[in-house]
Design a protein around this motif. Structure first.
Motif, PDB file in Angstrom:
ATOM      1  N   ASP A  56       0.809  -1.213   0.000  1.00 15.89           N
ATOM      2  CA  ASP A  56       0.000   0.000   0.000  1.00 15.89           C
ATOM      3  C   ASP A  56       0.847   1.271   0.000  1.00 15.89           C
ATOM      4  OD1 ASP A  56      -2.388  -1.420  -0.035  1.00 15.89           O
ATOM      5  OD2 ASP A  56      -2.526  -1.497   2.146  1.00 15.89           O
ATOM      6  N   ILE A  57       2.166   1.118  -0.072  1.00 18.85           N
ATOM      7  CA  ILE A  57       3.055   2.263  -0.233  1.00 18.85           C
ATOM      8  C   ILE A  57       3.705   2.138  -1.608  1.00 18.85           C
ATOM      9  CG2 ILE A  57       3.489   2.578   2.237  1.00 18.85           C
ATOM     10  CD1 ILE A  57       6.196   1.127   1.799  1.00 18.85           C
ATOM     11  N   ALA A  89       8.048   4.925   1.229  1.00 20.59           N
ATOM     12  CA  ALA A  89       8.109   4.172  -0.025  1.00 20.59           C
ATOM     13  C   ALA A  89       9.072   3.005   0.185  1.00 20.59           C
ATOM     14  CB  ALA A  89       8.602   5.053  -1.172  1.00 20.59           C
ATOM     15  N   ARG A  90       8.881   1.941  -0.574  1.00 20.90           N
ATOM     16  CA  ARG A  90       9.792   0.790  -0.552  1.00 20.90           C
ATOM     17  C   ARG A  90      10.750   0.953  -1.730  1.00 20.90           C
ATOM     18  NH1 ARG A  90      11.117  -2.068   2.768  1.00 20.90           N
ATOM     19  NH2 ARG A  90       9.219  -3.209   3.234  1.00 20.90           N
ATOM     20  N   PHE A 117       5.863   2.010  -8.723  1.00 25.38           N
ATOM     21  CA  PHE A 117       4.604   1.286  -8.750  1.00 25.38           C
ATOM     22  C   PHE A 117       3.729   1.771  -7.607  1.00 25.38           C
ATOM     23  CE2 PHE A 117       7.790  -1.398 -10.630  1.00 25.38           C
ATOM     24  CZ  PHE A 117       7.149  -2.009 -11.696  1.00 25.38           C
ATOM     25  N   SER A 118       2.445   1.905  -7.889  1.00 24.94           N
ATOM     26  CA  SER A 118       1.460   2.218  -6.870  1.00 24.94           C
ATOM     27  C   SER A 118       0.213   1.427  -7.215  1.00 24.94           C
ATOM     28  CB  SER A 118       1.159   3.712  -6.859  1.00 24.94           C
ATOM     29  OG  SER A 118       0.252   4.023  -5.820  1.00 24.94           O
ATOM     30  N   GLU A 119      -0.360   0.767  -6.206  1.00 26.16           N
ATOM     31  CA  GLU A 119      -1.539  -0.071  -6.408  1.00 26.16           C
ATOM     32  C   GLU A 119      -1.309  -1.099  -7.514  1.00 26.16           C
ATOM     33  OE1 GLU A 119      -4.919   2.498  -6.846  1.00 26.16           O
ATOM     34  OE2 GLU A 119      -4.586   3.414  -4.882  1.00 26.16           O
ATOM     35  N   GLY A 120      -0.088  -1.629  -7.591  1.00 27.12           N
ATOM     36  CA  GLY A 120       0.238  -2.687  -8.537  1.00 27.12           C
ATOM     37  C   GLY A 120       0.515  -2.255  -9.960  1.00 27.12           C
ATOM     38  N   TRP A 138      11.649  13.385  -7.287  1.00 25.04           N
ATOM     39  CA  TRP A 138      10.792  12.493  -8.083  1.00 25.04           C
ATOM     40  C   TRP A 138      10.023  11.559  -7.152  1.00 25.04           C
ATOM     41  CZ3 TRP A 138      11.386   7.116  -9.555  1.00 25.04           C
ATOM     42  CH2 TRP A 138      10.641   6.733 -10.681  1.00 25.04           C
ATOM     43  N   VAL A 139      10.730  10.942  -6.212  1.00 23.84           N
ATOM     44  CA  VAL A 139      10.086  10.000  -5.296  1.00 23.84           C
ATOM     45  C   VAL A 139       9.159  10.728  -4.327  1.00 23.84           C
ATOM     46  CG1 VAL A 139      10.455   8.255  -3.501  1.00 23.84           C
ATOM     47  CG2 VAL A 139      11.932   8.300  -5.516  1.00 23.84           C
TER      48      VAL A 139
END
Length: 149
Positions: A56-57, A89-90, A117-120, A138-139
């Protein structure tokens, strides 16, 4: 109580982390490793899929190869971003020589390539070597967009 799913960088278990507790202290319910270690997780193709599908991150991935000079130059910049931005974030690294199917799946044509990637889903791409300030900005924009409020 609201929780966020976070995949353990050690054993790949999916953990529910309460948003009202400090994420920096969160540990995996299965292996008890810290969920956020401040270093990029080295992932293969299968582990990458598990992380992006169950997180979810935002997951920021550096596609790289050991023979690539710009990739080697990018490594400490990426590692520093992981140290300063996690747990919002990962950060993960995927060696394209060992995982060509992952590179193909996400359309990586040159390295280093950063995908977020977010939500896959892929939500942003950054091609080539970038400096620390550009990467951080950016991140940070991705983190804000994925965690409104």
């Amino acid at each position: 109580m609201e929780k966020r799913r976070v995949v353990c960088p050690n054993c790949d278990s999916i953990n529910a982390v309460p948003v009202n507790r400090p994420a920096e202290a969160a540990k995996c319910g299965r292996c008890h490793a810290k969920l956020f270690q401040g270093t990029p997780a080295e992932l293969d193709a299968a582990r990458l899929e598990r992380h992006i599908a169950n997180s979810d991150i935002p997951v920021v991935v550096d596609f790289w190869a050991p023979w690539c000079g710009p990739c080697r130059a990018m490594a400490p910049i990426f590692a520093q971003a992981a140290k300063t931005i996690e747990p919002r974030a990962r950060f993960a690294k995927v060696n394209v020589d060992e995982n060509p199917e992952a590179a193909r799946r996400y359309g990586v044509q040159g390295i280093p390539a950063l995908l977020a990637f977010s939500e896959g889903k892929v939500v942003a791409r950054q091609a080539g070597l970038t400096d620390a300030n550009t990467l951080h900005g950016w991140v940070e924009r991705l983190v804000v967009c994925s965690n409104p409020g």
